[in-house]
Design an enzyme around this catalytic site. Structure first.
Site, PDB file in Angstrom:
ATOM      1  N   GLU A  32       0.728  -1.346   0.096  1.00 20.55           N
ATOM      2  CA  GLU A  32       0.035   0.246  -0.094  1.00 20.55           C
ATOM      3  C   GLU A  32       0.919   1.199   0.055  1.00 20.55           C
ATOM      4  O   GLU A  32       1.800   1.274   0.743  1.00 20.55           O
ATOM      5  CB  GLU A  32      -0.992   0.059   1.077  1.00 20.55           C
ATOM      6  CG  GLU A  32      -2.466   0.555   0.959  1.00 20.55           C
ATOM      7  CD  GLU A  32      -3.212  -0.422  -0.073  1.00 20.55           C
ATOM      8  OE1 GLU A  32      -3.160   0.074  -1.394  1.00 20.55           O
ATOM      9  OE2 GLU A  32      -3.582  -1.253   0.385  1.00 20.55           O
ATOM     10  N   ASP A  35       2.485   2.445  -5.129  1.00 18.94           N
ATOM     11  CA  ASP A  35       2.352   2.587  -6.706  1.00 18.94           C
ATOM     12  C   ASP A  35       3.146   3.832  -7.031  1.00 18.94           C
ATOM     13  O   ASP A  35       3.565   3.893  -8.063  1.00 18.94           O
ATOM     14  CB  ASP A  35       0.962   2.269  -7.274  1.00 18.94           C
ATOM     15  CG  ASP A  35       0.038   3.173  -6.355  1.00 18.94           C
ATOM     16  OD1 ASP A  35       0.380   3.768  -5.327  1.00 18.94           O
ATOM     17  OD2 ASP A  35      -1.204   3.444  -6.932  1.00 18.94           O
ATOM     18  N   LEU A 123     -12.315   0.572  -3.169  1.00 23.04           N
ATOM     19  CA  LEU A 123     -12.474  -0.423  -3.907  1.00 23.04           C
ATOM     20  C   LEU A 123     -12.299  -0.039  -5.399  1.00 23.04           C
ATOM     21  O   LEU A 123     -12.495  -0.848  -6.408  1.00 23.04           O
ATOM     22  CB  LEU A 123     -13.514  -1.343  -3.851  1.00 23.04           C
ATOM     23  CG  LEU A 123     -13.509  -1.849  -2.356  1.00 23.04           C
ATOM     24  CD1 LEU A 123     -14.963  -2.919  -2.380  1.00 23.04           C
ATOM     25  CD2 LEU A 123     -12.486  -2.860  -2.104  1.00 23.04           C
ATOM     26  N   SER A 125     -13.641   2.453  -7.370  1.00 28.72           N
ATOM     27  CA  SER A 125     -14.895   2.776  -8.246  1.00 28.72           C
ATOM     28  C   SER A 125     -14.524   3.707  -9.207  1.00 28.72           C
ATOM     29  O   SER A 125     -14.939   3.487 -10.573  1.00 28.72           O
ATOM     30  CB  SER A 125     -16.183   3.084  -7.375  1.00 28.72           C
ATOM     31  OG  SER A 125     -15.659   4.224  -6.739  1.00 28.72           O
ATOM     32  N   SER A 126     -13.908   4.708  -9.086  1.00 27.93           N
ATOM     33  CA  SER A 126     -13.469   5.588 -10.005  1.00 27.93           C
ATOM     34  C   SER A 126     -12.632   5.049 -11.141  1.00 27.93           C
ATOM     35  O   SER A 126     -12.776   5.390 -12.357  1.00 27.93           O
ATOM     36  CB  SER A 126     -12.610   6.892  -9.295  1.00 27.93           C
ATOM     37  OG  SER A 126     -11.306   6.362  -8.692  1.00 27.93           O
ATOM     38  N   GLU A 158      -7.125  10.643 -13.967  1.00 21.95           N
ATOM     39  CA  GLU A 158      -7.161  10.766 -12.404  1.00 21.95           C
ATOM     40  C   GLU A 158      -5.993  11.825 -12.002  1.00 21.95           C
ATOM     41  O   GLU A 158      -6.472  12.642 -11.271  1.00 21.95           O
ATOM     42  CB  GLU A 158      -6.609   9.214 -11.794  1.00 21.95           C
ATOM     43  CG  GLU A 158      -7.109   9.283 -10.530  1.00 21.95           C
ATOM     44  CD  GLU A 158      -8.429   8.861 -10.173  1.00 21.95           C
ATOM     45  OE1 GLU A 158      -8.993   9.507  -9.122  1.00 21.95           O
ATOM     46  OE2 GLU A 158      -9.137   8.028 -10.880  1.00 21.95           O
ATOM     47  N   ASP A 170      -4.279   1.004  -9.648  1.00 23.08           N
ATOM     48  CA  ASP A 170      -5.985   0.889  -9.688  1.00 23.08           C
ATOM     49  C   ASP A 170      -6.176   0.488 -11.142  1.00 23.08           C
ATOM     50  O   ASP A 170      -7.239  -0.653 -11.427  1.00 23.08           O
ATOM     51  CB  ASP A 170      -6.457   1.959  -9.074  1.00 23.08           C
ATOM     52  CG  ASP A 170      -6.314   2.252  -7.621  1.00 23.08           C
ATOM     53  OD1 ASP A 170      -5.711   1.259  -7.308  1.00 23.08           O
ATOM     54  OD2 ASP A 170      -6.931   3.097  -7.222  1.00 23.08           O
ATOM     55  N   TYR A 220      -4.099  12.412   1.184  1.00 22.85           N
ATOM     56  CA  TYR A 220      -3.303  11.564   0.192  1.00 22.85           C
ATOM     57  C   TYR A 220      -2.191  12.398  -0.492  1.00 22.85           C
ATOM     58  O   TYR A 220      -0.965  11.679  -0.463  1.00 22.85           O
ATOM     59  CB  TYR A 220      -4.203  10.935  -0.998  1.00 22.85           C
ATOM     60  CG  TYR A 220      -3.589  10.070  -1.829  1.00 22.85           C
ATOM     61  CD1 TYR A 220      -3.638   8.796  -1.806  1.00 22.85           C
ATOM     62  CD2 TYR A 220      -3.018  10.551  -3.108  1.00 22.85           C
ATOM     63  CE1 TYR A 220      -3.273   7.777  -2.728  1.00 22.85           C
ATOM     64  CE2 TYR A 220      -2.574   9.744  -3.966  1.00 22.85           C
ATOM     65  CZ  TYR A 220      -2.803   8.149  -3.746  1.00 22.85           C
ATOM     66  OH  TYR A 220      -2.166   7.462  -4.695  1.00 22.85           O
TER      67      TYR A 220
END
Length: 394
Positions: A32, A35, A123, A125-126, A158, A170, A220
Site C-alpha cells: 500500500e 504505486d 475499491l 470505483s473511479s 485521475e 488501480d 493523500y
C-alpha cells in the site's frame, strides 16, 4: 431494481442497447502507498464492478445516466472538456477528453452506467468507471489503443483531469485482472506476473467501514509530497529514481539524510512495505497462507503507525480479526482514511466471522460495517452474452 439493465436502458432511451461492457473494482492484497513510489504491489480484480450500456445517437450529445447517482447530464460533443464540479460524470468526460486530445473522432452516445462497488470504499470505483469508458470508446470507435495505453490514459485522467496524484495500480488491476490470480506489478517498469492465489480453505472477506473518504479531500496528496521530500534527501548520496529502488538495509544506512522525523517514518513504511510484497509473493507461491497473513498484519501496523493513513474504524476491523482463530490475516486496503479492510477467513467460518465482526465493530465505533466476500475476477471486457445481465435487488 429488479428489471434487466437492458430494460432500464430501453425505458430511458426508447431504444435497444448496442453493447454492454464491464470493468471490475479491485482490492490490493498487499503493498500500500507503493504505486507512486515505483515499487511492487499485489492487487487483484474482484467480481464487483461497473457496467456500461451504450448505443450511438445522431445528436452529437453524450447522455450520461446512472442507476447509482442523481446527476444525469446531457453534454454536447465539444473539442475539449474541463472538470465540472464534483459529479461522477467527470470521470468518463475526462476519458473522452483524452481521446479528443489525441485526435480521435467521437460521436454522440446514449449511456447507462451502474455498479455494485460501494462508493468511497477504497475499491476503486473511479478507476472502474474510467477503464470501462476507455475500453468502450476504444472498441466503439475502433481507436486501436492497446490495453496498456488505455491504462496510462486513465491514470492521466485521475492525475490531470480529476486532480488526484494517484499511481497506476488501480487502473492496471481493473484492466489486466485475471480470475483466481493476483498481479505482482512493478509500478516503475509496469512489468507484472500473475500469481496463483492458493487460498485453500480461505476466502477473501471485504469489510467496508462505511466511513467514506475522497482521496482528493484527504491527506493523500500530502503523503505523496512527503515521499518526494524523502526521495530528494536520499538522492544527495544515492543514485535512485524512486524510494523503492532501495531495500530496508540500504534505507537504514542512509536514513540520516532525511532531516524530518515524520518524513523518515513515511519513507520507512514505503521501503519496508516493498520488501513485504516480495516476501508475500514467495509465501503465495509456497502456498503458505499463514505467512501471507502475518505479512498482511505487519502491513497494516506499518500503515497505522508509520504512514498514519488508517484510523479507528479500520483498526477496529483488524483488532477483531486478530482475535479470530479462523482468520489468517487482515489489513486495510486502498489509500486508507476510511474505506475497506480485507481479511483471509476460512470459508466455512465466514458467516460467524461476519456476524461477530458486526457486533464488535458496532460496539466500538457506533454503527455497523458491511461485510461480504468476493471472488478474484477478470479485468475489463465486453459482455457478449448480455442476455444474462441482471441487476440484483440489493
Amino acid at each position: 431494481m429488479k428489471d434487466r439493465p437492458q430494460d432500464e436502458f430501453y425505458n430511458l432511451y426508447d431504444k435497444e442497447v448496442e453493447k454492454i461492457y464491464f470493468s471490475p473494482g479491485r482490492v490490493n492484497l498487499i503493498g500500500e502507498h507503493i504505486d507512486y513510489n515505483g515499487g511492487l504491489v499485489m492487487p487483484c480484480a474482484i467480481t464487483l464492478g461497473t457496467y456500461l450500456l451504450v448505443k450511438f445517437n445522431d445528436d452529437n450529445i453524450f447522455r450520461f445516466r446512472s442507476l447509482n447517482f442523481e446527476e444525469n447530464p446531457d453534454i454536447p460533443l465539444q473539442a475539449s472538456y474541463e472538470k465540472n464540479g464534483e459529479g461522477w460524470f467527470n470521470y468518463p468526460i475526462g476519458v473522452m477528453e483524452q481521446f479528443l486530445k489525441d485526435g480521435k473522432k467521437l460521436q454522440g452516445l446514449d449511456m447507462l452506467f451502474f455498479g455494485n462497488i460501494p462508493i468511497g470504499s477504497g475499491l476503486s470505483s473511479s478507476a472502474s468507471i474510467e477503464v470501462v469508458t476507455a475500453f468502450a470508446l476504444n472498441d466503439l470507435f475502433n481507436c486501436g489503443y492497446s490495453k496498456l495505453e488505455l491504462v496510462l490514459m486513465c491514470k492521466s485522467v485521475e492525475n490531470d483531469f480529476i486532480g488526484v496524484n494517484s499511481g497506476i495500480m488501480d487502473q492496471f488491476a481493473v484492466a489486466f485482472g485475471e480470475k483466481d490470480k493476483a498481479l505482482l506489478l512493478n509500478c516503475n517498469t509496469l512489468d507484472y506476473k500473475p500469481v496463483s492465489s492458493h487460498l485453500d480453505e480461505y476466502i477473501l472477506a471485504i469489510i467496508n467501514t462505511n466511513k467514506p473518504r475522497k482521496l482528493s479531500e484527504s491527506k493523500y496528496n500530502e503523503r505523496v509530497q512527503e515521499c518526494e521530500t524523502a526521495l530528494a534527501a536520499l538522492k544527495q548520496e544515492l543514485d535512485i529514481t524512486y524510494l523503492c529502488d532501495i531495500d530496508t538495509n540500504t534505507f537504514n544506512r542512509y536514513k540520516h539524510l532525511i532531516a524530518d522525523e515524520v518524513v523518515t517514518k513515511r519513507a520507512k513504511h514505503v521501503v519496508e512495505e516493498n520488501d513485504r510484497v516480495k516476501l508475500a509473493a514467495k509465501a503465495l507461491d509456497a502456498n503458505n497462507i499463514l505467512e501471507f497473513g502475518r505479512l498482511m498484519y505487519a502491513s497494516h501496523d506499518s500503515l497505522r503507525d508509520l504512514y498514519e493513513v488508517s484510523g479507528k474504524e479500520l483498526d477496529a476491523v483488524v483488532e477483531y480479526s486478530r482475535t479470530d482463530a479462523n482468520v489468517a490475516g487482515a489489513r486495510m486496503t486502498g489509500a486508507g482514511f476510511g474505506g475497506c479492510a480485507i481479511a483471509l477467513v476460512k470459508g466455512d467460518h465466514f458467516k460467524a466471522f461476519s456476524e461477530n465482526m458486526i457486533v464488535y465493530y458496532t460496539h466500538k465505533i457506533g454503527y455497523a460495517p458491511s461485510v461480504y466476500s468476493s471472488l478474484i475476477g477478470n479485468g475489463v471486457s465486453e459482455l457478449v452474452n448480455n442476455e444474462t445481465l441482471i441487476v440484483s435487488g440489493e
